[in-house]
Design a protein around this motif. Structure first.
Motif, PDB file in Angstrom:
ATOM      1  N   LYS A 147       0.845  -1.202   0.000  1.00  0.00           N
ATOM      2  CA  LYS A 147       0.000   0.000   0.000  1.00  0.00           C
ATOM      3  C   LYS A 147       0.882   1.255   0.000  1.00  0.00           C
ATOM      4  N   ALA A 148       1.904   1.258   0.887  1.00  0.00           N
ATOM      5  CA  ALA A 148       2.766   2.432   0.997  1.00  0.00           C
ATOM      6  C   ALA A 148       3.517   2.672  -0.310  1.00  0.00           C
ATOM      7  N   LEU A 149       3.979   1.590  -0.921  1.00  0.00           N
ATOM      8  CA  LEU A 149       4.728   1.737  -2.175  1.00  0.00           C
ATOM      9  C   LEU A 149       3.822   2.319  -3.262  1.00  0.00           C
ATOM     10  N   ARG A 150       2.565   1.866  -3.277  1.00  0.00           N
ATOM     11  CA  ARG A 150       1.610   2.374  -4.263  1.00  0.00           C
ATOM     12  C   ARG A 150       1.374   3.863  -4.034  1.00  0.00           C
ATOM     13  N   GLU A 151       1.166   4.221  -2.771  1.00  0.00           N
ATOM     14  CA  GLU A 151       0.905   5.630  -2.461  1.00  0.00           C
ATOM     15  C   GLU A 151       2.094   6.520  -2.777  1.00  0.00           C
ATOM     16  N   ALA A 152       3.298   5.950  -2.633  1.00  0.00           N
ATOM     17  CA  ALA A 152       4.503   6.720  -2.926  1.00  0.00           C
ATOM     18  C   ALA A 152       4.840   6.661  -4.411  1.00  0.00           C
ATOM     19  N   LEU A 166      18.549   1.489  -7.745  1.00  0.00           N
ATOM     20  CA  LEU A 166      17.509   2.439  -8.143  1.00  0.00           C
ATOM     21  C   LEU A 166      18.121   3.831  -8.332  1.00  0.00           C
ATOM     22  N   SER A 167      17.416   4.676  -9.092  1.00  0.00           N
ATOM     23  CA  SER A 167      17.856   6.062  -9.259  1.00  0.00           C
ATOM     24  C   SER A 167      17.542   6.834  -7.983  1.00  0.00           C
ATOM     25  N   GLY A 168      18.101   8.053  -7.882  1.00  0.00           N
ATOM     26  CA  GLY A 168      17.881   8.879  -6.700  1.00  0.00           C
ATOM     27  C   GLY A 168      16.403   9.136  -6.447  1.00  0.00           C
ATOM     28  N   GLY A 169      15.687   9.476  -7.514  1.00  0.00           N
ATOM     29  CA  GLY A 169      14.269   9.760  -7.367  1.00  0.00           C
ATOM     30  C   GLY A 169      13.497   8.538  -6.903  1.00  0.00           C
ATOM     31  N   GLN A 170      13.879   7.387  -7.465  1.00  0.00           N
ATOM     32  CA  GLN A 170      13.220   6.143  -7.044  1.00  0.00           C
ATOM     33  C   GLN A 170      13.520   5.843  -5.582  1.00  0.00           C
ATOM     34  N   GLN A 171      14.790   6.065  -5.196  1.00  0.00           N
ATOM     35  CA  GLN A 171      15.155   5.819  -3.796  1.00  0.00           C
ATOM     36  C   GLN A 171      14.362   6.725  -2.865  1.00  0.00           C
ATOM     37  N   GLN A 172      14.153   7.992  -3.287  1.00  0.00           N
ATOM     38  CA  GLN A 172      13.415   8.899  -2.421  1.00  0.00           C
ATOM     39  C   GLN A 172      11.945   8.465  -2.314  1.00  0.00           C
ATOM     40  N   ARG A 173      11.409   7.901  -3.378  1.00  0.00           N
ATOM     41  CA  ARG A 173      10.044   7.365  -3.296  1.00  0.00           C
ATOM     42  C   ARG A 173       9.980   6.212  -2.293  1.00  0.00           C
ATOM     43  N   VAL A 174      11.010   5.369  -2.350  1.00  0.00           N
ATOM     44  CA  VAL A 174      11.070   4.249  -1.399  1.00  0.00           C
ATOM     45  C   VAL A 174      11.163   4.787   0.030  1.00  0.00           C
ATOM     46  N   ALA A 175      11.994   5.839   0.196  1.00  0.00           N
ATOM     47  CA  ALA A 175      12.140   6.425   1.528  1.00  0.00           C
ATOM     48  C   ALA A 175      10.801   7.000   1.993  1.00  0.00           C
ATOM     49  N   ILE A 176      10.052   7.589   1.059  1.00  0.00           N
ATOM     50  CA  ILE A 176       8.740   8.131   1.420  1.00  0.00           C
ATOM     51  C   ILE A 176       7.785   6.984   1.758  1.00  0.00           C
ATOM     52  N   ALA A 177       7.868   5.908   0.985  1.00  0.00           N
ATOM     53  CA  ALA A 177       7.035   4.738   1.297  1.00  0.00           C
ATOM     54  C   ALA A 177       7.354   4.232   2.693  1.00  0.00           C
ATOM     55  N   ARG A 178       8.660   4.204   3.029  1.00  0.00           N
ATOM     56  CA  ARG A 178       9.044   3.762   4.373  1.00  0.00           C
ATOM     57  C   ARG A 178       8.475   4.715   5.431  1.00  0.00           C
ATOM     58  N   ALA A 179       8.463   6.027   5.107  1.00  0.00           N
ATOM     59  CA  ALA A 179       7.977   7.003   6.076  1.00  0.00           C
ATOM     60  C   ALA A 179       6.475   6.844   6.321  1.00  0.00           C
ATOM     61  N   ILE A 180       5.724   6.429   5.289  1.00  0.00           N
ATOM     62  CA  ILE A 180       4.265   6.387   5.454  1.00  0.00           C
ATOM     63  C   ILE A 180       3.730   4.982   5.718  1.00  0.00           C
ATOM     64  N   VAL A 181       4.633   3.974   5.716  1.00  0.00           N
ATOM     65  CA  VAL A 181       4.156   2.588   5.805  1.00  0.00           C
ATOM     66  C   VAL A 181       3.414   2.325   7.115  1.00  0.00           C
ATOM     67  N   GLY A 182       3.847   2.990   8.178  1.00  0.00           N
ATOM     68  CA  GLY A 182       3.234   2.739   9.483  1.00  0.00           C
ATOM     69  C   GLY A 182       2.042   3.633   9.745  1.00  0.00           C
ATOM     70  N   ARG A 183       1.487   4.245   8.705  1.00  0.00           N
ATOM     71  CA  ARG A 183       0.320   5.132   8.831  1.00  0.00           C
ATOM     72  C   ARG A 183       0.557   6.215   9.883  1.00  0.00           C
ATOM     73  N   PRO A 184       1.624   7.024   9.763  1.00  0.00           N
ATOM     74  CA  PRO A 184       1.876   8.066  10.768  1.00  0.00           C
ATOM     75  C   PRO A 184       0.935   9.248  10.559  1.00  0.00           C
ATOM     76  N   ARG A 185       0.891  10.131  11.535  1.00  0.00           N
ATOM     77  CA  ARG A 185       0.058  11.333  11.400  1.00  0.00           C
ATOM     78  C   ARG A 185       0.863  12.469  10.786  1.00  0.00           C
TER      79      ARG A 185
END
Lengths: 260, 407
Positions: A147-152, A166-185
């Motif tokens: 779900k997080a990967l899709r959203e990112a 992965l490219s830098g942009g792709q890595q940052q998407r992954v990092a964003i997916a990691r940031a939102i995976v736990g459904r933070p506020r």
């Protein structure tokens, strides 16, 4: 530049929010003094700010203005020397290490300039990482990761790869997916476009806008990059460890709209 | 909190395992370093224990209730000694014996053997493990008939040289009036012993047993070589030995096999102690090796540890993952070490232990027991945990905000 001093005085940020709502994050007269050898460095000198649910706030300021210190204290990675930090209305400035780690894990998602993915782990394992301390069952973790990967706006073909493939942009998407995976506020991002080229930065900015609008995520971005800052709903200026002004962003200067 | 830590342990272990694979060579070298301690312990303790069990078994098989008195050069034993010994409480039987070394022919080959002239009934009764394979014990008066050891009748390959009824020629030397004289005597084989296995003091496999009277009559010996005392039970042996030593003093050597097995046991214990002491040195080196590797790896991963803290790992969880990494290395190290140790133990034991002067080579399989392996693994894990405490403490103390800036 038009400054919204009213918002600064009360450190209020009520864009589109009903008054009386509990802020997600509030810093009250926060001071931070570092000792570098014999020298005391005042990184923050009475910083106060309120971030309301649904906000997308960019914090701008020159180097050494206290941006990073602000983000570290807001993210419970550091404790203030003086002053109070409230998260979801709760005073968190004097919590112990375990309690702070638990709050970081559940309430906050971090995005860094250098992505900070763990190079030997696969993309899947990287995104999964924040779910490990929660002790969630494997199947549930997998659902959340996808779900997080899709959203990112990431691609499932990345999952078995290693970050450096992965490219830098792709890595940052992954990092964003990691940031939102736990459904933070709350998402705290430190120069998220700092290591990216302009076209990639535009896509990341667009992603933040979408996460804020569609997923109702509250986002605080610390940045040098005015083209990113103008994508926010509000820009706060930080100088000498204080918020010195606020600015209404000009959407036409937002990189997501100008470079697409 | 502890419960949740246990719940996420498998995931932390997986993460720790991945951390090990990142620097494969370094992990491997550390694991090799760890493996040396368990290897040395397994190999040496296994071999020592194997020999010790073997020796003690042999000695016990030879007769736990035997005491042997061997007179010194200036004392002759006589029938008054026999009478004295026979009357002692706890003594069942007493018999003098004559012994000497000789050579016998096996085809074209000369082999070294021992000749014992002794009361055969008493002797065979005392050494319950001695069994006749063929023939029978010669009657006491038949001084030219012999019972011969298995490896006189057969060689190692199983080729037979003597059977019951054959004549066996024995060659030995003695001094008469200061001159060396060679003697050649012939005996008739009355019985062949079943294989006994290597042994001390008396090695029945290469011994010719003759009735007591053959000593003076056939071998021309005037003095007894010694007296064998058979006790009622092994429990009396220790006190009897002590008493006989007090009585005879310098005049005779009092030997009991139980005592020898006790000496062997105490030598083994000493060797085990030395091995464990030397092994601990290897373990100490392993602990510092783990500490060095882990500190380097923790420092290299400072930023990563910062990230873990940022995404919500507690200090305890990070400490656990570092310790798990060390435990994993310890487990691999002890597995390799024990495997190599077992191989080394078998290699060492096939070479055998040569006991100089006794013409005995001990070949015993090493004794490697499950408790020993479990203890070794446990010790290695403890060492791993000890070695990782400092690095783990370092990792926990890293402030997340600074770690994230770390280059």
């Amino acid at each position: 530049m038009t400054r919204d001093y009213r918002a600064v005085d009360g450190a209020e940020s009520t864009l589109g929010q009903s008054p009386g709502q509990v802020p997600i994050l509030e810093l009250r007269d926060v001071h931070k003094v570092y000792k570098v050898g014999e020298v005391k460095v005042h990184a923050l000198r009475g910083l106060s700010v309120r971030i309301m649910p649904g906000d997308f706030v960019a914090v701008m300021g020159p180097s050494g203005s206290g941006k990073s210190t602000f983000l570290n204290i807001a993210g419970l990675l550091d404790v203030p020397t003086r002053g109070k930090v409230f998260l979801l209305g709760r005073d968190v400035s004097r919590l112990n290490e375990v309690a702070r780690a638990r709050i970081r894990n559940r309430v906050i998602g971090f995005v860094f300039q250098q992505f900070n993915l763990i190079p030997r782990l696969t993309i899947y394992e990287n995104i999964e990482m924040p779910l490990i301390p929660r002790g969630l069952p494997r199947r549930e973790r997998k659902k959340l990761v996808l779900k997080a990967l899709r959203e990112a706006e990431g691609d499932t073909s990345w999952l078995p790869k290693k970050p450096l493939q992965l490219s830098g942009g792709q890595q940052q998407r992954v990092a964003i997916a990691r940031a939102i995976v736990g459904r933070p506020r709350l998402i705290l991002a430190d120069e998220p476009t700092g290591a990216l080229d302009r076209a990639t930065a535009a896509r990341i900015a667009a992603l933040f806008i979408r996460l804020n609008r569609e997923e109702k995520l509250t986002i605080v971005v610390v940045t040098h990059d005015p083209e990113l800052a103008h994508c926010a709903r509000k820009i706060l200026m930080i100088r000498d460890g204080r918020i010195v002004g606020a600015e209404a962003p000009q959407p036409q200067r937002c990189i997501a709209y100008s470079r697409r | 909190m502890t419960a949740s830590l246990i719940r996420i342990l498998p995931d932390l272990a997986r993460y720790a395992a991945k951390a090990l694979t990142e620097k494969k060579l370094r992990s491997l070298l550390t694991i090799v370093g760890i493996a040396i301690g368990p290897m040395a312990l397994t190999a040496i303790l296994g071999v020592v224990q194997g020999y010790s069990n073997y020796v003690i078994n042999q000695l016990e098989g030879l007769g736990q209730n035997l005491i042997i008195l061997v007179p010194s050069a200036n004392y002759d034993m006589s029938s008054s000694d026999i009478a004295f010994l026979r009357d002692l409480p706890g003594v069942k039987e007493v018999t003098p014996f004559y012994s000497l070394r000789a050579k016998a022919k096996q085809g074209v080959r000369d082999i070294d053997i021992a000749i014992y002239a002794v009361d055969l009934d008493v002797f065979f009764h005392a050494l319950g493990k001695l069994r006749l394979e063929e023939g029978s014990l010669p009657p006491p008066g038949d001084t030219a008939s012999a019972v011969i050891g298995h490896y006189i009748a057969f060689d190692e390959t199983g080729t037979r040289y003597y059977r019951v009824g054959d004549v066996l020629t024995l060659t030995y030397y003695s001094f008469k009036r200061g001159r060396l004289i060679q003697h050649s005597i012939s005996v008739i084989v009355a019985g062949v012993l079943a294989e006994f296995g290597n042994a001390f003091f008396v090695n029945p496999d290469v011994t010719v047993f003759l009735p007591l009277d053959a000593g003076p009559k056939l071998l021309g010996m005037k003095k007894w070589s010694g007296i064998i005392v058979v006790a009622d039970s092994p429990a009396y042996v220790e006190n009897l030995t002590k008493f006989l030593r007090e009585v005879y003093g310098e005049r005779a050597n009092v030997i009991s096999l139980i005592e020898i097995s006790k000496v062997v046991a105490s030598i083994t214990a000493a060797m085990r102690f030395i091995t464990i002491a030397a092994g601990s040195a290897a373990f100490a080196v392993a602990a510092t090796g783990i500490a060095a590797t882990m500190i380097t790896s923790v420092m290299e991963r400072t930023r990563e540890i910062g990230v873990l803290k940022a995404i919500g790992f507690t200090d305890a969880e990070i400490v656990t993952s570092i310790i798990l990494e060390a435990i994993l290395m310890s487990l691999l190290g002890s597995a390799f070490g024990i495997a190599a140790g077992v191989a080394a133990a078998y290699a060492l034991s096939t070479r055998g232990m040569v006991l100089q002067g006794m013409q005995v080579v001990i070949r015993a399989p090493p004794e490697i027991t499950l408790p020993m392996i479990v203890k070794t693994i446990a010790l290695t894990i403890v060492i791993g945990v000890l070695g990782s405490l400092l690095p783990a403490h370092r990792a926990a103390r890293i402030p997340p905000a600074e770690a994230l800036r770390y280059e």
